[in-house]
Design a protein around this motif. Structure first.
Motif: not given
Length: 126
Positions: A38-41, A89-91, A120-123
């Motif tokens: 995963r990669q967060a902004p 924090e999982d976003t 795929t985006q997870v928010t």
């Protein structure tokens, strides 16, 4: 053409659940370990989990242990990531990737994987 396609992302409230899918086309997942990243902004990509080709061995990032579960259905050429008790924090954008050889060698390193999905985006937000 070797391809991985993720699906199942979306917007979920804190404490909620999502199940991501990673479907392969053009190759047989029977011979590959599959990692989830995963990669967060503004942050570096990080390894979340990995499952061996047989499904007998799994690995998880410490912060997701007990909340995330990876599984696979080789008959469907698909790997899953069940995510429970989600927090903001999982976003992130979540990616799956394949590693040849079947075992999760240095599973947390993206360099060990060759084919990647588009993400795929997870928010997670209220």
């Amino acid at each position: 053409q070797l391809q991985l396609v993720e699906s199942g992302g979306g917007l979920v409230q804190p404490g909620g659940s999502l199940r991501l899918s990673c479907e392969a086309s053009g190759f047989n997942l029977d011979y590959y370990a599959i990692g989830w990243f995963r990669q967060a902004p503004g942050k570096e990509r990080e390894g979340v989990s990995c499952i061996s080709n047989s499904g007998d061995s799994t690995n998880y990032k410490e912060s997701v242990k007990g909340r995330f579960t990876t599984s696979r259905d080789n008959a469907k050429n698909t790997v899953y990531l069940q995510m429970n008790s989600l927090t903001p924090e999982d976003t992130a954008v979540y990616y799956c990737a394949s590693q040849q050889g079947g075992w999760c060698r240095s599973w947390f390193s993206g360099a060990m994987y060759d084919v990647w999905g588009q993400g795929t985006q997870v928010t997670v937000s209220s």
